[in-house]
Design an enzyme around this catalytic site. Structure first.
Site, short mmCIF file in Angstrom:
data_model
loop_
_atom_site.label_atom_id
_atom_site.label_comp_id
_atom_site.label_asym_id
_atom_site.label_seq_id
_atom_site.Cartn_x
_atom_site.Cartn_y
_atom_site.Cartn_z
CB CYS A 36 -0.91 -0.04 1.22
SG CYS A 36 -1.98 1.39 1.34
CB CYS A 58 -3.30 2.73 -1.29
SG CYS A 58 -3.35 1.08 -0.60
CE LYS A 91 -5.06 3.74 -6.21
NZ LYS A 91 -5.92 2.66 -5.69
CE1 TYR A 95 -7.40 -1.12 -6.74
CE2 TYR A 95 -8.02 -3.44 -6.77
CZ TYR A 95 -7.28 -2.41 -6.24
OH TYR A 95 -6.42 -2.66 -5.21
CD GLU A 119 -7.32 2.39 -8.80
OE1 GLU A 119 -8.15 2.67 -7.93
OE2 GLU A 119 -6.25 1.80 -8.55
CG HIS A 125 -28.50 23.28 -1.93
ND1 HIS A 125 -28.65 22.48 -3.05
CD2 HIS A 125 -28.66 24.56 -2.35
CE1 HIS A 125 -28.90 23.25 -4.10
NE2 HIS A 125 -28.90 24.51 -3.71
CD GLU A 179 -28.21 19.20 -2.71
OE1 GLU A 179 -29.12 19.52 -1.92
OE2 GLU A 179 -27.60 20.03 -3.41
C1 FAD Z 1 -1.29 -0.86 -7.55
C2 FAD Z 1 -2.10 -1.16 -6.31
C3 FAD Z 1 -3.01 -0.23 -5.86
C4 FAD Z 1 -3.74 -0.47 -4.71
N1 FAD Z 1 -4.64 0.47 -4.30
C5 FAD Z 1 -5.37 0.26 -3.18
C6 FAD Z 1 -6.28 1.25 -2.72
O1 FAD Z 1 -6.45 2.30 -3.33
N2 FAD Z 1 -6.96 1.01 -1.58
C7 FAD Z 1 -6.79 -0.15 -0.87
O2 FAD Z 1 -7.43 -0.31 0.17
N3 FAD Z 1 -5.94 -1.11 -1.29
C8 FAD Z 1 -5.23 -0.93 -2.42
N4 FAD Z 1 -4.34 -1.88 -2.84
C9 FAD Z 1 -4.27 -3.16 -2.10
C10 FAD Z 1 -3.44 -3.03 -0.83
O3 FAD Z 1 -2.17 -2.52 -1.16
C11 FAD Z 1 -3.33 -4.40 -0.18
O4 FAD Z 1 -4.64 -4.92 0.02
C12 FAD Z 1 -2.62 -4.35 1.16
O5 FAD Z 1 -1.34 -3.80 1.03
C13 FAD Z 1 -2.54 -5.75 1.76
O6 FAD Z 1 -1.83 -5.72 2.97
P1 FAD Z 1 -1.08 -7.00 3.50
O7 FAD Z 1 -0.63 -6.66 4.89
O8 FAD Z 1 -1.89 -8.21 3.30
O9 FAD Z 1 0.20 -7.16 2.55
P2 FAD Z 1 1.26 -6.13 1.97
O10 FAD Z 1 0.91 -4.73 2.24
O11 FAD Z 1 1.47 -6.54 0.56
O12 FAD Z 1 2.57 -6.42 2.82
C14 FAD Z 1 3.28 -7.61 2.71
C15 FAD Z 1 4.71 -7.35 3.13
O13 FAD Z 1 5.36 -8.59 3.37
C16 FAD Z 1 6.70 -8.52 2.90
N5 FAD Z 1 7.13 -9.88 2.69
C17 FAD Z 1 6.64 -10.80 1.81
N6 FAD Z 1 7.24 -11.99 1.99
C18 FAD Z 1 8.14 -11.84 2.99
C19 FAD Z 1 9.05 -12.72 3.64
N7 FAD Z 1 9.11 -14.01 3.31
N8 FAD Z 1 9.84 -12.24 4.62
C20 FAD Z 1 9.77 -10.92 4.99
N9 FAD Z 1 8.90 -10.06 4.42
C21 FAD Z 1 8.10 -10.51 3.45
C22 FAD Z 1 6.57 -7.69 1.62
O14 FAD Z 1 7.82 -7.12 1.25
C23 FAD Z 1 5.55 -6.65 2.05
O15 FAD Z 1 6.16 -5.50 2.61
C24 FAD Z 1 -3.57 -1.68 -3.98
C25 FAD Z 1 -2.64 -2.62 -4.43
C26 FAD Z 1 -1.91 -2.37 -5.59
C27 FAD Z 1 -0.92 -3.39 -6.06
#
Ligand code: FAD
Length: 460
Positions: A46, A51, A54, A185, A189, A444, A449
């Site tokens: 994110c 997010c 973007k 999406y 976007e 308004h 609204e």
């Molecule tokens: C282009 C794009 C736009 C988006 N826009 C939106 C939006 O507008 N609004 C919204 O709500 N959501 C949006 N999302 C989705 C949102 O980013 C995810 O739903 C959210 O980040 C999920 O969180 P998470 O904690 O599951 O994983 P993540 O945020 O993906 O975090 C996972 C972390 O784990 C780390 N990791 C992975 N494997 C290992 C390992 N083995 N050892 C150590 N570290 C590791 C990664 O490096 C990463 O930092 C978007 C996603 C993308 C790709």
């Protein structure tokens, strides 16, 4: 909180993204000994490649329309506005660095130990941390898998020339001609973003219409608005192959067209990020959707191993990962048994131009679920555009279960639709009726609204 002195930590979180950071901080606040492993960037998808960057780019792209709109309000610009990609990109990079620092300080302030390492499971309580300094093992009573998702690109001749969403933010130079493959999406976007920033933009999607799963009227309306803004939409077609030319790419489509572009983005889906996580070693497998199955306490088949966020079923959204984190911590580190999350009324926005905001059921889903529904919809030119001269239109729509009068879906396509729908989502989640909406006095003059003045039934 578990008394787990035999382990180094009470909780070890793998992945410092939206869900992982919140889990670690909240668990540490209960007095638990918590560590978190992150091998790439604090804040996860994110903050770094999702997010946040973007939305910053979407703001940048909106200025295009704003400059055009300004003239009708008496503003004259000294000359044609020009856009400098490097300024936007580098300001974005600085902002993300600032956020990375905030995340680090938040974790440190909460007393969470941070491992800058790639983590993999060794057994139900042991994790191997691999970094440039070598491998170490760490033990914990409970382990949370919060490793999120990773972009997936289909294999076709020349697919190696396509960038994924992780790579698109930091392009060295601005693409005058931009092509995105995909109908979700993220594809929609990025099409709006690059179109708004000034690229000649093409979106290629193999299906009949993008944004599958969204309300059909919303999809059709968005399609018309995006075409009007100049995005070239190619449906029912796919990329056959990409060939690199001297300084561009020739993209051969299955409908016979060939497009010359500077950048190809494949926004073709994401898969669980489980590479080398060691799941198979522990006998943990994914379900048919490619997600890690968990129970209502976020426990996998091994009760000491928990999972949340994009790795598990449910909408792939940051607020969902965060809400799950707080639930998980309540279940495992407090005496509270939290109320289960209501996944059916999670609002969401698509930051295409104009924006989409939506909560609850689409008209199609509501027709399947209820015997009779009432649909109220309006499509108008916002007051701002009477003077701006823009032809952008706004769509607002309420879907009501006729038997109970409960509003079961609310949808908007228009300026700041996400901001508007966030408020409406409270009403939809609370199960308020159309009569409650009607009895609410409007503000308004606003576009919002309309949600409380929609009196004329559009269809049943
Ligand atoms: C282009 C794009 C736009 C988006 N826009 C939106 C939006 O507008 N609004 C919204 O709500 N959501 C949006 N999302 C989705 C949102 O980013 C995810 O739903 C959210 O980040 C999920 O969180 P998470 O904690 O599951 O994983 P993540 O945020 O993906 O975090 C996972 C972390 O784990 C780390 N990791 C992975 N494997 C290992 C390992 N083995 N050892 C150590 N570290 C590791 C990664 O490096 C990463 O930092 C978007 C996603 C993308 C790709």
């Amino acid at each position: 909180m578990a008394n787990a002195s035999e382990y180094e930590y009470d909780l070890l979180v793998i992945g410092a993204g939206s869900g992982g950071v919140r889990t670690a901080r909240m668990a540490a606040a209960t007095g638990a000994r918590v560590a978190i492993a992150e091998d790439r960037y604090l804040g996860g998808t994110c903050v770094n490649v999702g997010c946040v960057p973007k939305k910053l780019y979407s703001y940048a792209a909106h200025f295009h329309d704003s400059f055009d709109d300004a003239a009708g309000f008496g503003w004259q610009l000294p000359g044609p506005a020009s856009f400098d990609w490097a300024t936007l990109r580098d300001n974005k990079i600085s902002e993300i660095k600032r956020l990375n620092g905030i995340y680090q300080r938040m974790l440190e302030g909460a007393g969470v130990t941070l491992f800058n390492a790639r983590a993999s499971l060794a057994d139900a309580h042991t994790v191997i941390m691999s970094s440039e300094h070598g491998d170490t093992t760490v033990t914990a009573e409970k382990i949370v898998l919060a490793t999120g998702g990773w972009p997936w690109v289909p294999d076709f001749p020349g697919s190696e020339y396509a960038l994924d969403s992780n790579q698109i933010f930091d392009l060295a130079s601005f693409p005058k001609r931009f092509l995105v493959l995909g109908g979700g999406y993220i594809a929609v976007e990025f099409a709006s973003i690059f179109n708004g920033l000034g690229s000649d933009t093409h979106l290629i999607y193999r299906g009949e219409l993008f944004l599958k799963g969204f309300d059909q009227q919303v999809r059709e309306f968005t399609c018309a608005q995006m075409e009007h803004k100049g995005v070239n939409l190619h449906f029912n077609t796919n990329i056959e192959r990409i060939e690199a030319t001297q300084d561009a790419y020739s993209v051969y489509l299955t409908n016979g067209d060939v497009l010359e572009v500077d950048v190809v983005l494949a926004a073709t889906g994401r898969k669980a990020n489980i590479n080398n996580l060691g799941l198979d070693k522990l006998g943990l497998s994914l379900d048919e959707q490619g997600k890690i199955p968990v129970n209502e306490r976020f426990e996998t088949a091994l009760p000491s191993i928990l999972a949340l966020g994009d790795l598990t079923a449910g909408p792939e959204l940051t607020p969902v990962a965060i809400a799950e984190a707080m639930q998980l911590v309540d279940h495992h580190f407090t005496d509270t048994v939290p109320k289960a999350l209501d996944y059916s009324t999670i609002p969401t926005a698509v930051f295409c131009h104009p924006n989409i905001g939506t909560v609850g059921l689409s008209e199609e889903a509501a027709r399947e679920k209820f015997t009779n529904i009432r649909v109220y919809s309006t499509d108008f030119r916002a007051m701002k555009h009477t003077l701006s001269g823009s032809h952008e239109r706004t769509l607002m729509k309420l879907i009501v279960d006729d038997a109970t009068d409960v509003v079961v879906g609310a949808h908007m396509v228009g300026e700041e639709a996400g901001e508007v729908i966030q408020g409406i989502a409270i009403a939809v989640r609370a199960g308020l009726t159309k009569e409650d909406f009607d009895r609410t006095v409007g503000i308004h003059p606003t576009g919002a609204e309309e949600f409380v003045t929609l009196r004329t039934l559009t269809r049943t």
